[in-house]
Design a protein around this motif. Structure first.
Motif, mmCIF file in Angstrom:
data_model
loop_
_atom_site.group_PDB
_atom_site.id
_atom_site.type_symbol
_atom_site.label_atom_id
_atom_site.label_comp_id
_atom_site.label_asym_id
_atom_site.label_seq_id
_atom_site.Cartn_x
_atom_site.Cartn_y
_atom_site.Cartn_z
ATOM 1 N N ARG A 31 11.936 44.169 28.501
ATOM 2 C CA ARG A 31 10.577 44.108 27.985
ATOM 3 C C ARG A 31 9.546 43.899 29.093
ATOM 4 O O ARG A 31 8.383 44.253 28.937
ATOM 5 C CB ARG A 31 10.427 42.957 26.977
ATOM 6 C CG ARG A 31 11.213 43.086 25.699
ATOM 7 C CD ARG A 31 10.830 44.247 24.829
ATOM 8 N NE ARG A 31 9.391 44.413 24.644
ATOM 9 C CZ ARG A 31 8.844 45.389 23.915
ATOM 10 N NH1 ARG A 31 9.624 46.272 23.310
ATOM 11 N NH2 ARG A 31 7.548 45.493 23.792
ATOM 12 N N GLU A 86 12.740 42.075 18.998
ATOM 13 C CA GLU A 86 13.194 43.318 19.621
ATOM 14 C C GLU A 86 14.524 43.773 19.033
ATOM 15 O O GLU A 86 14.721 44.941 18.719
ATOM 16 C CB GLU A 86 13.313 43.130 21.132
ATOM 17 C CG GLU A 86 13.851 44.341 21.890
ATOM 18 C CD GLU A 86 12.880 45.505 21.957
ATOM 19 O OE1 GLU A 86 13.239 46.533 22.580
ATOM 20 O OE2 GLU A 86 11.769 45.420 21.376
ATOM 21 N N ARG A 89 13.885 45.300 15.682
ATOM 22 C CA ARG A 89 13.323 46.660 15.769
ATOM 23 C C ARG A 89 14.406 47.673 16.121
ATOM 24 O O ARG A 89 14.446 48.783 15.584
ATOM 25 C CB ARG A 89 12.194 46.689 16.800
ATOM 26 C CG ARG A 89 10.923 45.989 16.355
ATOM 27 C CD ARG A 89 9.775 46.256 17.324
ATOM 28 N NE ARG A 89 9.974 45.607 18.612
ATOM 29 C CZ ARG A 89 9.515 44.397 18.922
ATOM 30 N NH1 ARG A 89 8.837 43.691 18.020
ATOM 31 N NH2 ARG A 89 9.711 43.891 20.132
ATOM 32 N N ASP A 197 12.870 53.929 19.220
ATOM 33 C CA ASP A 197 12.150 54.172 17.979
ATOM 34 C C ASP A 197 11.235 55.380 18.074
ATOM 35 O O ASP A 197 10.481 55.666 17.138
ATOM 36 C CB ASP A 197 11.324 52.936 17.602
ATOM 37 C CG ASP A 197 10.412 52.475 18.731
ATOM 38 O OD1 ASP A 197 10.696 52.800 19.903
ATOM 39 O OD2 ASP A 197 9.419 51.778 18.454
ATOM 40 N N ARG A 198 11.291 56.102 19.174
ATOM 41 C CA ARG A 198 10.448 57.270 19.382
ATOM 42 C C ARG A 198 11.307 58.476 19.761
ATOM 43 O O ARG A 198 12.471 58.336 20.135
ATOM 44 C CB ARG A 198 9.413 57.009 20.485
ATOM 45 C CG ARG A 198 8.423 55.912 20.139
ATOM 46 C CD ARG A 198 7.501 55.598 21.296
ATOM 47 N NE ARG A 198 6.523 54.567 20.945
ATOM 48 C CZ ARG A 198 5.327 54.803 20.460
ATOM 49 N NH1 ARG A 198 4.924 56.053 20.279
ATOM 50 N NH2 ARG A 198 4.502 53.818 20.163
ATOM 51 N N THR A 223 11.690 49.218 22.749
ATOM 52 C CA THR A 223 11.006 49.824 21.602
ATOM 53 C C THR A 223 9.517 49.919 21.873
ATOM 54 O O THR A 223 8.920 49.069 22.535
ATOM 55 C CB THR A 223 11.238 49.005 20.325
ATOM 56 O OG1 THR A 223 10.766 47.671 20.519
ATOM 57 C CG2 THR A 223 12.713 48.969 19.948
ATOM 58 N N GLY A 224 8.923 50.977 21.341
ATOM 59 C CA GLY A 224 7.493 51.187 21.497
ATOM 60 C C GLY A 224 7.095 51.866 22.791
ATOM 61 O O GLY A 224 5.932 52.252 22.952
ATOM 62 N N THR A 225 8.038 52.042 23.715
ATOM 63 C CA THR A 225 7.720 52.638 25.011
ATOM 64 C C THR A 225 7.511 54.139 24.856
ATOM 65 O O THR A 225 8.346 54.841 24.282
ATOM 66 C CB THR A 225 8.851 52.385 26.022
ATOM 67 O OG1 THR A 225 9.120 50.980 26.078
ATOM 68 C CG2 THR A 225 8.463 52.883 27.401
#
Length: 395
Positions: A31, A86, A89, A197-198, A223-225
């Motif tokens: 992270r 995290e 997610r 997640d992408r 996640t979210g990157t």
């Protein structure tokens, strides 16, 4: 001491959520610090080296206490790290966290300068098993029809022989290689430049989901990157490290796929390059690597398998069997439909077969490439396909 300030409560929480747990420590580090190793000038290599030298758990607690040198940027993000959130997610998107020591962690990734903090793995396949016999097939996103057809044939040919096809799920050559492997229901690995997640590119979401069903989709990123240029370059080292050989199908002089080949070169893995028309700049990078002796010239699956055999067990490779006829009962239903349309003396194009069977032409090309390896079909000099005489039988 780091100049970044943490309150006593924030520091206590940061210590407590990791404790002595290696997995949680690696999640926390993922992270706050990416594995940006592509250029020392813009990579926090000193901090990465420190983390891997002392271990993720010890390094995390030193970071929280401000006892890691030149770590102000990373420490500024510590208060926002929530390991439990995290993990939640990651679980929600159907992925799992894999770290060194897990059964699903390939030993080939545990190399200084290569090893990521962790991997997020989505799919039912075993990454360790998939990496045991694997070839990276990469190339330009701005590909030509020629390059995509070759990539599909290689993807299908390799996967049809039980070899995992590793690539980056990008538009162009990557997608074609994955499609070829999926067409024969073979093993496949996609390495993403974004969080689990992408999907990048978003237009390949269905392809990535299909890869997860047949093999695995992996990423080292939290996640979210979102995908960015430096993340593509960092991702390439994982593609190279997972593969026994890397094949560049189509690449210009500045193609990012040559970065993957560079990582393979650094690891001492064999590299192959497919030649293209000498008038096309889209293959200029391949030609340069072949000319300089940095890559072997390869044109088909047999040559790629021979290349991969340099680092594998040659007795396990089916290269000597290529072209040998097998019983027709071993065909898949789709292959049998195609075979029934072919004739020994009259050739048919893949497009004509696809039109008659109402199938995507790339799927037919992938099936035909596997059929040629098995001795069921052959392609003549004009590009038309015929049934092999030795595979014909009455009725």
């Amino acid at each position: 001491m780091s100049g970044s300030h943490l309150t006593l409560a924030e520091a206590a929480r940061a210590h407590a959520q990791v404790g002595t747990d290696e997995r949680r420590a690696r999640i926390a580090w993922s992270r706050v610090l990416e594995n940006r190793r592509e250029r020392a000038s813009d990579s926090p290599l000193h901090l990465l080296s420190e983390v891997f030298a002392v271990g993720h758990v010890e390094a995390w607690h030193r970071l929280v206490d401000g006892d890691l040198p030149r770590s102000a940027s990373a420490r500024a993000h510590v208060a926002g790290v929530d390991v439990d959130a995290e993990l939640d997610r990651v679980t929600r998107v159907g992925a799992r966290v894999v770290i060194p020591g897990d059964a699903d962690w390939p030993a080939t990734l545990s190399v200084p300068g290569i090893e990521p903090h962790l991997l997020h793995v989505r799919g039912q396949g075993s990454l360790t098993e998939l990496a045991q016999q694997s070839v990276a097939v990469v190339g330009s996103r701005a590909s030509t029809g020629y390059g995509e057809a070759i990539a599909r044939e290689l993807g299908a040919g390799l996967a049809g022989r039980g070899w995992s096809v590793v690539s980056g799920a990008a538009f162009g050559i990557d997608a074609a290689a994955h499609q070829g492997a999926l067409a024969v229901q073979g093993p496949v690995v996609a390495v993403l430049p974004c969080g689990p997640d992408r999907v990048y590119p978003e237009g390949n979401r269905r392809l990535v989901d299909a890869v997860a069903e047949r093999g695995v989709v992996i990423t080292e990123l939290a996640t979210g990157t979102v995908a960015m240029r430096h993340r593509f370059l960092a991702r390439n080292r994982i593609i190279a490290a997972l593969s026994m050989a890397t094949v560049v199908v189509e690449a210009g002089l500045r193609s990012g796929s040559l970065n993957t080949a560079g990582w393979a070169e650094m690891l001492g893995r064999p590299i192959g390059a497919v030649p293209g028309p000498v008038t096309q700049m889209s293959s200029a990078g391949c030609h340069e690597w072949i000319q300089k002796g940095r890559a072997a010239l390869v044109t088909d699956t047999a040559e790629v398998l021979a290349l991969a055999a340099r680092v594998g067990d040659a007795t396990d490779l089916p290269v000597e069997q290529l072209g040998a006829a097998r019983e027709l009962d071993a065909m898949t239903p789709g292959q049998r439909r195609i075979h029934d349309l072919l004739r020994v003396r009259v050739g048919r194009t893949a497009g004509a077969v696809a039109h008659e069977l109402v199938l995507p032409v790339e799927e037919v090309i992938a099936e035909l490439s596997v059929m040629s390896l098995e001795g069921w079909a052959e392609q003549d000099d004009d590009g038309a396909w015929r049934r092999c005489a030795r595979s014909s039988r009455p009725g």
